[in-house]
Write a protein that holds these residues in place. Structure first.
Motif, PDB file in Angstrom:
ATOM      1  N   ALA A 490      69.366  82.047  43.743  1.00  0.00           N
ATOM      2  CA  ALA A 490      69.377  83.329  43.036  1.00  0.00           C
ATOM      3  C   ALA A 490      70.808  83.743  42.742  1.00  0.00           C
ATOM      4  CB  ALA A 490      68.668  84.389  43.870  1.00  0.00           C
ATOM      5  N   VAL A 491      71.712  82.768  42.729  1.00  0.00           N
ATOM      6  CA  VAL A 491      73.134  82.985  42.477  1.00  0.00           C
ATOM      7  C   VAL A 491      73.598  81.935  41.473  1.00  0.00           C
ATOM      8  CG1 VAL A 491      73.625  83.965  44.759  1.00  0.00           C
ATOM      9  CG2 VAL A 491      73.711  81.491  44.440  1.00  0.00           C
ATOM     10  N   ASP A 492      74.855  82.033  41.021  1.00  0.00           N
ATOM     11  CA  ASP A 492      75.410  80.955  40.216  1.00  0.00           C
ATOM     12  C   ASP A 492      75.258  79.643  40.974  1.00  0.00           C
ATOM     13  OD1 ASP A 492      76.119  82.645  38.218  1.00  0.00           O
ATOM     14  OD2 ASP A 492      78.278  82.544  38.567  1.00  0.00           O
ATOM     15  N   PHE A 493      74.874  78.593  40.267  1.00  0.00           N
ATOM     16  CA  PHE A 493      74.478  77.360  40.944  1.00  0.00           C
ATOM     17  C   PHE A 493      74.919  76.171  40.103  1.00  0.00           C
ATOM     18  CE2 PHE A 493      71.002  74.162  41.722  1.00  0.00           C
ATOM     19  CZ  PHE A 493      71.290  73.908  43.053  1.00  0.00           C
ATOM     20  N   SER A 494      75.575  75.214  40.747  1.00  0.00           N
ATOM     21  CA  SER A 494      75.986  74.009  40.040  1.00  0.00           C
ATOM     22  C   SER A 494      75.744  72.787  40.913  1.00  0.00           C
ATOM     23  CB  SER A 494      77.467  74.085  39.633  1.00  0.00           C
ATOM     24  OG  SER A 494      78.289  74.153  40.786  1.00  0.00           O
ATOM     25  N   VAL A 495      75.505  71.651  40.263  1.00  0.00           N
ATOM     26  CA  VAL A 495      75.237  70.388  40.959  1.00  0.00           C
ATOM     27  C   VAL A 495      76.035  69.287  40.276  1.00  0.00           C
ATOM     28  CG1 VAL A 495      73.476  68.670  41.533  1.00  0.00           C
ATOM     29  CG2 VAL A 495      72.909  71.091  41.653  1.00  0.00           C
ATOM     30  N   ARG A 496      76.575  68.363  41.058  1.00  0.00           N
ATOM     31  CA  ARG A 496      77.207  67.182  40.486  1.00  0.00           C
ATOM     32  C   ARG A 496      76.878  65.952  41.332  1.00  0.00           C
ATOM     33  NH1 ARG A 496      81.422  69.771  43.185  1.00  0.00           N
ATOM     34  NH2 ARG A 496      82.721  68.444  44.526  1.00  0.00           N
ATOM     35  N   VAL A 497      76.789  64.827  40.661  1.00  0.00           N
ATOM     36  CA  VAL A 497      76.490  63.566  41.339  1.00  0.00           C
ATOM     37  C   VAL A 497      77.765  63.019  41.957  1.00  0.00           C
ATOM     38  CG1 VAL A 497      75.655  61.206  41.054  1.00  0.00           C
ATOM     39  CG2 VAL A 497      74.611  63.069  39.742  1.00  0.00           C
ATOM     40  N   VAL A 498      77.666  62.566  43.204  1.00  0.00           N
ATOM     41  CA  VAL A 498      78.778  61.909  43.890  1.00  0.00           C
ATOM     42  C   VAL A 498      78.230  60.625  44.500  1.00  0.00           C
ATOM     43  CG1 VAL A 498      80.559  62.079  45.645  1.00  0.00           C
ATOM     44  CG2 VAL A 498      79.838  64.135  44.408  1.00  0.00           C
ATOM     45  N   GLY A 499      78.375  59.506  43.787  1.00  0.00           N
ATOM     46  CA  GLY A 499      77.831  58.236  44.253  1.00  0.00           C
ATOM     47  C   GLY A 499      76.322  58.293  44.320  1.00  0.00           C
ATOM     48  N   SER A 500      75.778  58.068  45.494  1.00  0.00           N
ATOM     49  CA  SER A 500      74.325  58.095  45.685  1.00  0.00           C
ATOM     50  C   SER A 500      73.849  59.431  46.249  1.00  0.00           C
ATOM     51  CB  SER A 500      73.902  56.966  46.632  1.00  0.00           C
ATOM     52  OG  SER A 500      74.541  57.120  47.890  1.00  0.00           O
ATOM     53  N   SER A 501      74.708  60.429  46.161  1.00  0.00           N
ATOM     54  CA  SER A 501      74.344  61.749  46.687  1.00  0.00           C
ATOM     55  C   SER A 501      74.720  62.815  45.662  1.00  0.00           C
ATOM     56  CB  SER A 501      75.060  62.003  48.022  1.00  0.00           C
ATOM     57  OG  SER A 501      76.460  62.063  47.824  1.00  0.00           O
ATOM     58  N   TRP A 502      74.501  64.066  46.024  1.00  0.00           N
ATOM     59  CA  TRP A 502      74.825  65.184  45.158  1.00  0.00           C
ATOM     60  C   TRP A 502      75.593  66.223  45.949  1.00  0.00           C
ATOM     61  CZ3 TRP A 502      70.261  62.644  45.380  1.00  0.00           C
ATOM     62  CH2 TRP A 502      69.783  62.075  44.187  1.00  0.00           C
ATOM     63  N   ARG A 503      76.423  66.980  45.223  1.00  0.00           N
ATOM     64  CA  ARG A 503      77.081  68.143  45.795  1.00  0.00           C
ATOM     65  C   ARG A 503      76.612  69.371  45.023  1.00  0.00           C
ATOM     66  NH1 ARG A 503      81.948  68.026  48.494  1.00  0.00           N
ATOM     67  NH2 ARG A 503      81.546  70.273  48.587  1.00  0.00           N
ATOM     68  N   SER A 504      76.312  70.443  45.729  1.00  0.00           N
ATOM     69  CA  SER A 504      75.901  71.688  45.082  1.00  0.00           C
ATOM     70  C   SER A 504      76.807  72.827  45.522  1.00  0.00           C
ATOM     71  CB  SER A 504      74.441  72.017  45.418  1.00  0.00           C
ATOM     72  OG  SER A 504      74.282  72.257  46.811  1.00  0.00           O
ATOM     73  N   THR A 505      76.976  73.786  44.635  1.00  0.00           N
ATOM     74  CA  THR A 505      77.751  74.980  44.938  1.00  0.00           C
ATOM     75  C   THR A 505      76.901  76.189  44.588  1.00  0.00           C
ATOM     76  OG1 THR A 505      79.797  73.806  44.405  1.00  0.00           O
ATOM     77  CG2 THR A 505      79.907  76.206  44.535  1.00  0.00           C
ATOM     78  N   TRP A 506      76.794  77.116  45.526  1.00  0.00           N
ATOM     79  CA  TRP A 506      75.916  78.279  45.400  1.00  0.00           C
ATOM     80  C   TRP A 506      76.754  79.554  45.462  1.00  0.00           C
ATOM     81  CZ3 TRP A 506      70.342  77.527  46.645  1.00  0.00           C
ATOM     82  CH2 TRP A 506      70.013  76.187  46.892  1.00  0.00           C
ATOM     83  N   GLY A 507      76.851  80.257  44.326  1.00  0.00           N
ATOM     84  CA  GLY A 507      77.452  81.589  44.308  1.00  0.00           C
ATOM     85  C   GLY A 507      78.923  81.628  44.576  1.00  0.00           C
ATOM     86  N   ALA A 508      79.669  80.620  44.105  1.00  0.00           N
ATOM     87  CA  ALA A 508      81.109  80.616  44.348  1.00  0.00           C
ATOM     88  C   ALA A 508      81.806  81.602  43.423  1.00  0.00           C
ATOM     89  CB  ALA A 508      81.675  79.212  44.121  1.00  0.00           C
ATOM     90  N   GLY A 509      82.620  82.467  43.989  1.00  0.00           N
ATOM     91  CA  GLY A 509      83.458  83.336  43.192  1.00  0.00           C
ATOM     92  C   GLY A 509      82.690  84.406  42.445  1.00  0.00           C
ATOM     93  N   ALA A 510      83.328  84.979  41.436  1.00  0.00           N
ATOM     94  CA  ALA A 510      82.711  86.043  40.649  1.00  0.00           C
ATOM     95  C   ALA A 510      81.606  85.476  39.790  1.00  0.00           C
ATOM     96  CB  ALA A 510      83.759  86.727  39.782  1.00  0.00           C
TER      97      ALA A 510
END
Length: 618
Positions: A490-510
């Motif tokens: 329910a916040v700003d949300f981004s995902v990126r692929v890193v090899g065979s896994s993923w990294r997500s960021t939830w609600g970073a910054g403004a």
């Protein structure tokens, strides 16, 4: 000219924009405005507005009467008397016509309202204004008011008879309000010189409390809203009692019900909107404040200080201060019973497990209990995540019930952070807590009935700064199925692929959206504020895709698009592993995950060379 509308009210849940799914706002002439610019008209929406307006005016009568009692202002006295007598005349007229014609077939019919439930809520406010004003001549000499109070008592009694005898539904939350209203109407009649209130009114409230509250303190439906709804009815209905004289089992149940709210509150005091009910609504916030105030008269310490502070901040200009004027609701000293210690806790009966880090920066709630009846959602083993001033992955609640999205989206599996298989919703089901360790804040829960032929197992562990989540799915037939685990931020949300896994960021910054503590925006508005970030690492057994796409956010604004994700694989079994970091001062050097057919091993190395190892058997 009467100070109150002269038409009966409908069903308030119809006061909703059909396009945007939000509760409507102000009335202009014969039109009702949506904050997105829609202008609606018609009998149905007007009847819904009337239901809300009658409730608002009953509250206005309470506020005026209590201000008069505190400060003696003549204007307050006149306003309260005017509202009471005008409503007496209106009810006397409308009730003569019998039960409401606005009711739908499933409703318990009222007279001034489509629903008897709404009538009972209104009657509590109406009676409180009368009791607070006391035996003043204008009220004592009004034959119309006397008839109205007698008529209300008869209406409430007959509604209760229909509910209990004809429908065999004594446990219903309606019963709690019918009982509370009946007792307050009796107290109002007594305050004007009528018969003393009979003990059976109090007994009825106690009987319902013992029937409808689970052993762990949750109202039986395990919905935050209906828990608040019923708890408030109990506290209101027991007006005038001495807490020291209340039966021990009754006091213990009320204590447990208050402790539920203390235990589930997010670090900032926000109450997660589990299952049905509003996500963010002025009327509910006011109800919570009333519980805080009345609870503080019943117990010397409720533990609800943070909750109360959040609600007052959130209401802003909508805070009318009624709860501050309720002193003397109970007589005698409050009970000296300490509140629950805030920490990780399992509610074994309702099936919720609350995981909380020791510094109270993150709360995770796992839904692992019964469905919850008509107000339950198809969300077994959903995991909800809350921070201090941020809702990373909250329970979405529902819009007003008159909108189709209540059933077509928000009660469905698709709205929740849990598993669906082959694109189908879960069914009404129960999960079981199979392992629980409060010391390590670790839980495992399993359901085999949410999806036919599918076993779901979820293990969640919350350490200081880290949350580990392992979802394991097994298909009984051994055949490949499309398995999807939802991520529902329910916040700003981004995902990126890193090899065979993923990294997500939830609600970073403004730019994170939601309703942070301290926001003075009107309920339902989007706000922007810097919020604590949540960082995620994600792995799965076999080939899978973490699909980022547009979806809906929480139900306070269903039309607002929100980036969400579905983690999808096609296999006879799959394991999804996530590690979340919420400590801004901690740096993680590496995370290694080893997934086998029998276990998941996660090794986390921090920058300070501290390494933790977590193992989950599958």
């Amino acid at each position: 000219m009467s100070s109150v509308p002269q038409q009966p009210g409908g069903w308030w849940h119809d006061y909703v924009c059909p396009t945007h799914g939000i509760e409507l706002g102000v009335r202009e002439g014969n039109e009702f405005l949506c904050s997105y610019g829609c202008r609606l008209a018609g009998d149905k929406v007007e009847a819904a507005w009337l239901a809300l307006e009658h409730q608002a005016l009953a509250r206005a009568a309470r506020v005026a009467a209590r201000r008069y009692a505190l400060h003696g202002e003549v204007a307050d006295r006149e306003r309260a008397v005017e509202l009471v007598l005008d409503y007496a005349a209106l009810y006397d007229q409308i009730s003569a016509g019998g039960w409401s014609e606005r009711s739908e077939s499933w409703m318990l019919r009222g007279k001034l309202f489509a629903q008897a439930l709404s009538e009972a809520q209104w009657a509590v406010g109406f009676a409180d204004a009368i009791i607070t004003l006391g035996a003043i001549p204008e009220l004592q000499e009004s034959a119309t008011l006397s008839r109205t109070l007698e008529g209300l008592a008869d209406t409430l009694a007959e509604s209760r008879r229909i509910l209990i005898e004809d429908r065999n539904d004594q446990r219903s939350n309606y019963t709690a309000w019918l009982d509370a209203a009946a007792r307050l109407i009796a107290l109002a009649r007594e305050s004007l010189g009528g018969e003393p209130v009979a003990a059976h009114f109090e007994t009825a409230i106690v009987d319902h409390l013992q029937l409808a509250v689970r052993s762990d303190g949750w109202e039986w439906e395990a919905s935050t809203y209906y828990h608040v709804f019923v708890l408030r009815a109990y506290l209101l209905g027991l007006r005038g009692l001495d807490p020291q004289q209340v039966a021990t089992e009754v006091a213990d149940t009320l204590r447990r019900m208050i402790d539920v709210l203390v235990s589930i509150a997010a670090p900032d005091g926000f109450l997660p909107a589990l299952h049905d009910g509003p996500y963010d609504r002025v009327a509910m916030h006011r109800e919570v404040l009333e519980i805080c105030a009345l609870g503080a008269q019943f117990f010397s310490d409720t533990g609800l200080t943070t909750v109360q502070s959040w609600v007052v901040e959130r209401l802003g200009a909508d805070h009318d201060g009624l709860e501050w004027m309720l002193e003397g609701w109970f007589v005698g000293a409050p009970l000296d019973r300490a509140p629950v210690v805030v920490g990780s806790r399992a509610f074994e009966d309702a099936g919720y497990v609350v995981l909380r880090d020791s510094r109270n920066r993150m709360v995770g709630i796992l839904d692992a209990g019964p469905h919850g009846g008509a107000h339950g959602h198809f969300d077994k083993l959903a995991l909800y995540l809350y921070g201090d001033g941020v809702r990373w992955q909250p329970a979405p609640a529902v819009p007003p019930y008159g909108h189709a999205l209540r059933h077509s989206y928000y009660a469905r599996t698709v709205a929740h952070p849990t598993v669906s298989v082959d694109g189908s919703d879960q069914v009404e089901a129960t999960a079981e807590i199979t392992a629980w360790d409060a010391a390590t804040s670790r839980v495992t829960a399993v359901t085999t009935t949410a999806i036919e032929g599918i076993r779901l197992s979820r293990t969640v562990q919350l350490d200081d700064g880290l949350l580990v989540d392992v979802m394991h799915v097994t298909c009984d037939d051994g055949e490949p199925h499309t398995i999807a685990l939802g991520l529902r931020p329910a916040v700003d949300f981004s995902v990126r692929v890193v090899g065979s896994s993923w990294r997500s960021t939830w609600g970073a910054g403004a730019g994170a959206t939601g309703s942070p503590a301290g926001a003075h925006a009107k309920t339902g508005e989007q706000t922007q504020q810097t919020q604590p970030a949540l960082n995620g690492w994600h792995w799965a057994s076999g080939e899978s895709t973490l699909d980022l796409h547009a979806g809906r956010g929480p139900s306070d604004d269903p039309s607002r698009l929100q980036e969400i994700a579905d983690w999808v694989t096609t296999a006879p079994a799959s394991t999804f592993v996530s590690v979340y970091s919420f400590d801004p001062d901690a740096t993680i050097d590496s995370i290694e995950t080893h997934i086998s057919d029998t276990a998941v091993v996660i090794e986390i190395a921090a920058a300070d060379h501290d390494t933790s190892r977590i193992e989950v058997a599958l």
